[in-house]
Design an enzyme around this catalytic site. Sequence first.
Site, mmCIF file in Angstrom:
data_model
loop_
_atom_site.group_PDB
_atom_site.id
_atom_site.type_symbol
_atom_site.label_atom_id
_atom_site.label_comp_id
_atom_site.label_asym_id
_atom_site.label_seq_id
_atom_site.Cartn_x
_atom_site.Cartn_y
_atom_site.Cartn_z
ATOM 1 N N TYR A 438 0.816 -1.215 0.000
ATOM 2 C CA TYR A 438 0.000 0.000 0.000
ATOM 3 C C TYR A 438 0.850 1.265 0.000
ATOM 4 O O TYR A 438 2.047 1.228 0.259
ATOM 5 C CB TYR A 438 -1.051 0.007 1.102
ATOM 6 C CG TYR A 438 -0.661 -0.017 2.556
ATOM 7 C CD1 TYR A 438 0.603 0.275 3.028
ATOM 8 C CD2 TYR A 438 -1.645 -0.331 3.501
ATOM 9 C CE1 TYR A 438 0.904 0.260 4.375
ATOM 10 C CE2 TYR A 438 -1.359 -0.352 4.855
ATOM 11 C CZ TYR A 438 -0.082 -0.053 5.297
ATOM 12 O OH TYR A 438 0.202 -0.073 6.636
ATOM 13 N N GLU A 439 0.200 2.353 -0.373
ATOM 14 C CA GLU A 439 0.867 3.648 -0.613
ATOM 15 C C GLU A 439 1.920 3.546 -1.712
ATOM 16 O O GLU A 439 2.904 4.283 -1.721
ATOM 17 C CB GLU A 439 1.490 4.201 0.679
ATOM 18 C CG GLU A 439 0.493 4.452 1.785
ATOM 19 C CD GLU A 439 -0.650 5.371 1.379
ATOM 20 O OE1 GLU A 439 -0.467 6.173 0.444
ATOM 21 O OE2 GLU A 439 -1.722 5.276 1.988
ATOM 22 N N GLY A 440 1.702 2.649 -2.646
ATOM 23 C CA GLY A 440 2.637 2.458 -3.752
ATOM 24 C C GLY A 440 3.540 1.272 -3.489
ATOM 25 O O GLY A 440 4.300 1.264 -2.530
#
Length: 596
Positions: A438-440
């Site tokens: 998550y968050e890239g």
Amino acid sequence: MSYNAPVKDIMFTLTELAGLERIAALPGYEDATAETAKAVIEESAKLCGEVLAPLNAQGDRNPSTWKDGVVTATPGFADAFRQFSSGGWQGVQHPLEYDGQGLPKLIGTPCIEMLNASNMSFALCPLLTDGAIEALLTAGSDAQKQAYVPRLISGQWTGTMNLTEPQAGSDLSLVRTRAELQSDGTYRICGTKIFITWGDHDMAENIVHLVLARTPNAPEGVKGISLFIVPKFLVNEDGSLGERNDVHCVSIEHKLGIKASPTAVLQFGDHGGATGYLIGEENHGLEYMFIMMNAARFAVGMQGVGVSEAAYQKAVDYARDRVQCRPVDGSAKQPVAIIQHPDVRRMLATMRSLTEASRALGYVAAGHCDIAQHHPDAATRVEHQAIYEFLVPIVKGWSTESALEVTSLGVQVHGGMGFIEETGAAQYYRDARILTIYEGTTAIQANDLIGRKTLRDGGGVAKTLLSNIGETLEALRAQQGTTFALMHTHLAQGQRSLQAAVEFVVANAKHDPSAVFMGSVLYLKLAGVVLGGWQMARAMLVASSKLSEDPSFYGAKIATAQFFAEYVLPQAMALEVSITGANGSEGVLALSESQF
């Protein structure tokens, strides 16, 4: 679960590696002394150890629930959130004018680490709220800041980030949520968002959703995305809460880890349209959201540090207590605690050294951010902002990849008992698994490191950091003893490997982008290993100068750095070979699509 914050390690990293004294000399940060930092960290450690850590296993076994559109947090979480909020912890690094504490990011960062070490599911709620605050402070109107930021800082309200949709994961050009301008200046928001962390809950009075959406005549792709405030409850002019907005949680996900954190599917506009308020200008939403995303990406890196520390502590405790087998050197006739066996020592030292290196790199990055925000000289601000931006994908990517290794080793140290949920080792492993996603994902961080951070300036920031490593190598060369010589040898090779990789990326990105980007994750890991090794070398130099003050503590610093030099830094050469291989992209593309 128990957690004892490593306050002495944290203070060492703040003062000796991240330059707290220099930060305290910046305008506005005069109160950020070592004494202040220690007082804040000790109080945060108390909250994390006494209130949040005991709820960690409870949240895993009794996660948040959804029923008839209502999300209820794990028992005990709401009370813990009240204690967190009343202590002012949400506002540690936010401005005084909005009722924050106005402390530097460098002091806020260990608080983030400890929060996540004690209870990652809980910590995700403040993490997303921090991102919402940052976005509003940067791009919100004065009225929006006054209406929302103080209440987010106080914990009355929490914040979320709404990017992902069923058809739009990492590719935000596919966002379809619609925003139509109304006669009163508000927007009517309709669409579905998924994977919304703490998207609904019962711990705060209101939830402030920051939502990416498209206006009817917006350009195609990411250039046509705007950002909107969509509160769960509408806010009256006097700040009181009005009627329920048309945004509803229709389900929450059932996950591998971070189970107590409700991951919501949010439906906007099922009953006529949710009311939204434009942040900044239309079609500039992605650049505003990147502010939130960068804050979140750095914080996720610190999640990696936190869960690594917690897993390490649990593994050490178990290894000291578990008695199995006689020592291989014949030094005892009876079975001994497994911490006396060489391979267990190797695993524990790996866990410890990766945790300390990633902590140091994160804190150093936070220090650069503070200088970039508060230094009186504009050129200095620009220089340190560039370094901070270069380090963020490494902090996020390498620290979380390291966390997977550390938490996996934590299970391995426990042996068969690590596979049993009751020991708690498996929860750290499961919780850590989301961090590289998550968050890239790590690949997205790596692409960012190459495309935006290395190629943009022809490797300029990377070369500055390589030069700084050179200064540390000179300091190592001036020291006497095998330990320093070993660190010098391995760090020097790491410097050469990273320099070769930077030169390869800059030279080949245009004419053979596949060759460059197939090695992007390896490039990120190489940067992490070398820059982490650099921090360990700096720690070794400081510890050697203070060894007589506390032989046990500083001796452990030297030994941990030596282990990193001998067992982690040699990976740099192999990573370099894989990145700069003579056959370009041929190897990774040798298998055709049909052959997989």
